[in-house]
Design a protein around this motif. Structure first.
Motif, mmCIF file in Angstrom:
data_model
loop_
_atom_site.group_PDB
_atom_site.id
_atom_site.type_symbol
_atom_site.label_atom_id
_atom_site.label_comp_id
_atom_site.label_asym_id
_atom_site.label_seq_id
_atom_site.Cartn_x
_atom_site.Cartn_y
_atom_site.Cartn_z
ATOM 1 N N TRP A 162 52.367 32.744 10.251
ATOM 2 C CA TRP A 162 51.518 32.121 11.273
ATOM 3 C C TRP A 162 52.285 32.182 12.586
ATOM 4 N N VAL A 163 51.639 32.560 13.670
ATOM 5 C CA VAL A 163 52.356 32.651 14.944
ATOM 6 C C VAL A 163 51.427 32.344 16.110
ATOM 7 N N LEU A 164 51.972 31.678 17.111
ATOM 8 C CA LEU A 164 51.261 31.386 18.357
ATOM 9 C C LEU A 164 51.736 32.324 19.450
ATOM 10 N N PHE A 165 50.779 32.991 20.106
ATOM 11 C CA PHE A 165 51.057 33.773 21.305
ATOM 12 C C PHE A 165 50.574 32.995 22.514
ATOM 13 N N ALA A 166 51.403 32.971 23.562
ATOM 14 C CA ALA A 166 51.133 32.119 24.714
ATOM 15 C C ALA A 166 50.997 32.888 26.022
ATOM 16 N N GLN A 167 50.729 34.175 25.963
ATOM 17 C CA GLN A 167 50.552 34.980 27.165
ATOM 18 C C GLN A 167 49.289 35.820 27.000
ATOM 19 N N GLY A 168 48.486 35.944 28.050
ATOM 20 C CA GLY A 168 47.331 36.831 28.001
ATOM 21 C C GLY A 168 46.321 36.398 26.957
ATOM 22 N N ASP A 169 46.291 37.080 25.831
ATOM 23 C CA ASP A 169 45.380 36.747 24.747
ATOM 24 C C ASP A 169 46.008 35.627 23.930
ATOM 25 N N GLU A 170 45.904 34.405 24.446
ATOM 26 C CA GLU A 170 46.532 33.266 23.801
ATOM 27 C C GLU A 170 45.792 32.914 22.515
ATOM 28 N N GLY A 171 46.543 32.610 21.488
ATOM 29 C CA GLY A 171 45.907 32.228 20.242
ATOM 30 C C GLY A 171 46.874 32.162 19.092
ATOM 31 N N ILE A 172 46.366 31.702 17.959
ATOM 32 C CA ILE A 172 47.149 31.584 16.739
ATOM 33 C C ILE A 172 46.688 32.668 15.767
ATOM 34 N N PHE A 173 47.650 33.440 15.287
ATOM 35 C CA PHE A 173 47.388 34.591 14.437
ATOM 36 C C PHE A 173 47.962 34.354 13.046
ATOM 37 N N LEU A 174 47.296 34.930 12.044
ATOM 38 C CA LEU A 174 47.816 34.970 10.689
ATOM 39 C C LEU A 174 48.107 36.425 10.337
ATOM 40 N N PHE A 175 49.365 36.700 9.998
ATOM 41 C CA PHE A 175 49.768 38.022 9.537
ATOM 42 C C PHE A 175 49.966 37.938 8.021
ATOM 43 N N THR A 176 49.071 38.572 7.288
ATOM 44 C CA THR A 176 49.111 38.523 5.828
ATOM 45 C C THR A 176 49.926 39.688 5.297
ATOM 46 N N ASN A 177 50.915 39.363 4.500
ATOM 47 C CA ASN A 177 51.830 40.352 3.943
ATOM 48 C C ASN A 177 51.133 41.127 2.830
ATOM 49 N N LYS A 178 50.995 42.434 3.018
ATOM 50 C CA LYS A 178 50.347 43.290 2.026
ATOM 51 C C LYS A 178 51.343 43.994 1.114
ATOM 52 N N GLY A 179 52.621 43.750 1.341
ATOM 53 C CA GLY A 179 53.654 44.406 0.556
ATOM 54 C C GLY A 179 54.148 45.679 1.203
ATOM 55 N N ASN A 180 55.340 46.082 0.854
ATOM 56 C CA ASN A 180 55.956 47.305 1.380
ATOM 57 C C ASN A 180 56.043 47.309 2.905
ATOM 58 N N GLY A 181 56.209 46.123 3.482
ATOM 59 C CA GLY A 181 56.394 46.029 4.934
ATOM 60 C C GLY A 181 55.124 46.072 5.746
ATOM 61 N N ALA A 182 53.950 46.091 5.108
ATOM 62 C CA ALA A 182 52.675 46.162 5.821
ATOM 63 C C ALA A 182 52.063 44.769 5.957
ATOM 64 N N PHE A 183 51.414 44.523 7.107
ATOM 65 C CA PHE A 183 50.780 43.239 7.362
ATOM 66 C C PHE A 183 49.383 43.452 7.946
ATOM 67 N N ASP A 184 48.439 42.604 7.538
ATOM 68 C CA ASP A 184 47.138 42.521 8.196
ATOM 69 C C ASP A 184 47.199 41.426 9.246
ATOM 70 N N GLN A 185 46.479 41.635 10.351
ATOM 71 C CA GLN A 185 46.492 40.690 11.463
ATOM 72 C C GLN A 185 45.106 40.079 11.639
ATOM 73 N N ASP A 186 45.054 38.738 11.758
ATOM 74 C CA ASP A 186 43.790 38.038 11.946
ATOM 75 C C ASP A 186 44.005 36.900 12.930
ATOM 76 N N GLN A 187 43.272 36.931 14.038
ATOM 77 C CA GLN A 187 43.389 35.861 15.030
ATOM 78 C C GLN A 187 42.489 34.710 14.612
ATOM 79 N N LYS A 188 43.093 33.572 14.284
ATOM 80 C CA LYS A 188 42.365 32.432 13.765
ATOM 81 C C LYS A 188 41.824 31.517 14.855
ATOM 82 N N LEU A 189 42.568 31.358 15.941
ATOM 83 C CA LEU A 189 42.128 30.543 17.062
ATOM 84 C C LEU A 189 42.433 31.296 18.355
ATOM 85 N N ARG A 190 41.518 31.222 19.322
ATOM 86 C CA ARG A 190 41.730 31.846 20.626
ATOM 87 C C ARG A 190 41.589 30.768 21.701
ATOM 88 N N PHE A 191 42.415 30.894 22.718
ATOM 89 C CA PHE A 191 42.403 29.946 23.809
ATOM 90 C C PHE A 191 42.301 30.696 25.132
#
Length: 529
Positions: free
Chosen positions: A329-358
């Motif tokens: 889970w991570v918060l970005f605070a510049q430009g496209d502000e929001g809280i993202f979920l990066f789901t670990n798919k294994g072997n170093g791969a992640f899916d990205q989903d923005q859960k909240l936008r501000f």
């Protein structure tokens, strides 16, 4: 084109006005509301500016309403700062400052030629000038703030050498410890205090330390490099050895260089190979990124970029889908502000989903994962209040927000408390009555009228009703950081506030902060308000 390059290309092309473009929600083109100051601006130019705004930016970020900033902030602060990102460096005799000659930028950040014409740019200026208010409304707390909260006693260290510019505060109560870590910007030192608030040790760092991660391998210090906004890659991660009964020493076994203003590092094993990896939030400035450093053994690391954009400010590692792999889970605070979920798919791969936008003017400052209502699912306690930007006015939407989890990681706002310049909030059962209360600090409070509200305690009375309190003496510092822990091991949660006393000279309280303590301990008495 890779996902990395797609994101980077989108940012470079459309972040030109990512912090400034707005959509006038619900306003018709034939009846444009104007503020009194700019009532003479032609409607045709305003309509054109609105169309251009939507054309260039709506795919980049959540479009805020014009009312979120006053006209002067758009005209004199935000728009002049954003114009170079459209390739516009001068307009009507006005020079727009830029970083096009900054050698620390790793790529050509600006368009080689203007993206829009001077006439179109003027229409955007007219649009913002006409439909934004001349001033912002004041925020109003739902309940008057009570003073003299009995739940905490304030204590501070006796030593006050120099001006306090505390970069972080952190309890360390693991392994039988009862210590407090703090960092100082000027001396570039990490200090360790005992439970009696006596300094017992210190260690010089490469640059100001803003966070320490404690994990099975020891301590890893996050050295930001240069505190002020810059595009340099001067940040480092360094190991620290801190025995319970011995002095702190630097450990060169782990040392990672060349980071863009890192603000947090967290240890994990993302690929489950048994070797420690590190998640790094490189907040940066015009450039930055969220990345993980894959441990390769023998203190060697390979960097993997998860999101090549600036603003990563706070992250948590959880196994969200219970598959045995650490997610982010991570918060970005510049430009496209929001809280993202990066789901670990294994072997170093992640899916990205923005859960909240501000909206990009919110100034996101932090968040916490906490099961607030006890339903077994972690909720989000989010704060916004960063005001060190191009619109340094008191904002009524600054404060803390509670978003409840429906059990499927979809979130709904359940509570908002207005607090100018809110920088961090911590939820815990501070008073021992079985529910979660909230403690919050502000770094950009209304210091001229309500300096005591730089610290607010919200006592949970049930059904999303909270009674706000403050404590005499909490106006002695300008609080940039806060941590919770049990310093005296009595089973009650204490708080520590870090005083970063640097402030604009126009604020009269600056001298008081500079004479104040480096940190303030709020010792929990157990006396329920």
């Amino acid at each position: 084109m890779s996902v990395y390059n797609q994101q980077l290309d989108l940012f470079r092309r459309s972040a030109a006005i990512a912090l400034v473009v707005v959509a006038l929600a619900g306003a018709g083109c034939d009846n444009i509301p104007k503020n009194a100051t700019h009532s003479s601006i032609p409607d045709a130019s305003i309509r054109k500016g609105k169309e251009l705004a939507a054309r260039y930016c709506q795919s980049c970020h959540l479009l805020p309403d014009p009312s979120l900033l006053n006209a002067a902030s758009w005209e004199k602060g935000v728009l002049p700062a954003m114009a170079p990102r459209l390739g516009i460096f001068t307009h009507n005799g006005q020079y727009y400052a830029s970083a096009k000659n900054d050698p620390d930028l790793s790529r050509n950040f600006y368009p080689s030629k203007p993206v829009i014409t001077a006439e179109e740019w003027q229409s955007i200026i007219d649009y913002y000038s006409a439909v934004s208010p001349d001033s912002l409304q004041a925020s109003v707390a739902p309940t008057a703030v009570h003073s003299n909260l009995p739940l905490f006693e304030t204590r501070s260290p006796a030593n006050r050498a120099g001006v306090p510019i505390t970069t972080f505060v952190q309890f360390d109560t693991l392994d039988g410890r009862t210590s407090i870590f703090t960092g100082d910007m000027n001396s570039r030192r990490v200090y360790r205090y005992n439970a009696q608030l006596q300094p017992v040790d210190s260690l010089t760092s490469l640059s100001p330390v803003v966070q320490i991660d404690r994990h099975a391998g020891g301590l890893l210090a996050c050295n930001i490099g240069v505190m002020n906004p810059n595009n340099g890659h001067y940040g480092t991660l360094t190991s620290v050895i801190a025995p319970v009964n011995g002095p702190m020493t630097a450990d060169t076994s782990v040392r990672i260089y060349g980071l863009s203003r890192p603000v947090q590092v967290t240890a994990a094993d993302f690929n489950k190979d048994g070797i420690t990896d590190y998640l790094v939030c490189e907040f940066g400035h015009m450039e930055g990124e969220l990345s993980w450093m894959e441990g390769k053994g023998h203190h060697q690391f390979t960097k993997h970029v998860l999101r090549p954009l600036p603003g990563a400010i706070k992250a948590y590692i959880r196994d969200v889908n219970k598959d045995g792999l650490p997610d982010i889970w991570v918060l970005f605070a510049q430009g496209d502000e929001g809280i993202f979920l990066f789901t670990n798919k294994g072997n170093g791969a992640f899916d990205q989903d923005q859960k909240l936008r501000f909206p990009p003017v919110y100034g996101s400052s932090g968040f916490e994962l906490v099961d607030f209502n006890g339903d077994g699912f972690e909720d989000i306690l989010y704060t916004c209040g960063d005001n060190a930007d191009y619109s340094a006015v008191l904002k009524p939407y600054h404060g803390l927000y509670l978003y409840l989890n429906d059990g499927h990681n979809q979130f709904t706002k359940a509570f908002f408390y207005p607090m100018f310049g809110c920088y961090k909030a911590i939820a815990a059962d501070f008073d021992g009555d079985g529910d979660k209360d909230i403690a919050a600090i502000s770094f950009f409070a209304d210091y001229l009228r309500h300096p005591e509200q730089s610290f607010i305690y919200l006592d949970n009375r049930g059904e999303m009703h909270f009674e706000p309190w403050t404590i005499p003496g909490t106006d002695a510092g300008r609080w940039l950081s806060m941590d919770a822990g049990d310093i005296n091991r009595d089973g009650k949660t204490d708080l520590i506030l870090g005083n970063f006393s640097m402030a604009p000279s126009a604020i009269p309280a600056a001298a008081k902060w500079q004479q104040g303590p480096p940190f303030l301990l709020l010792l929990n008495t157990g006396k329920k308000p």
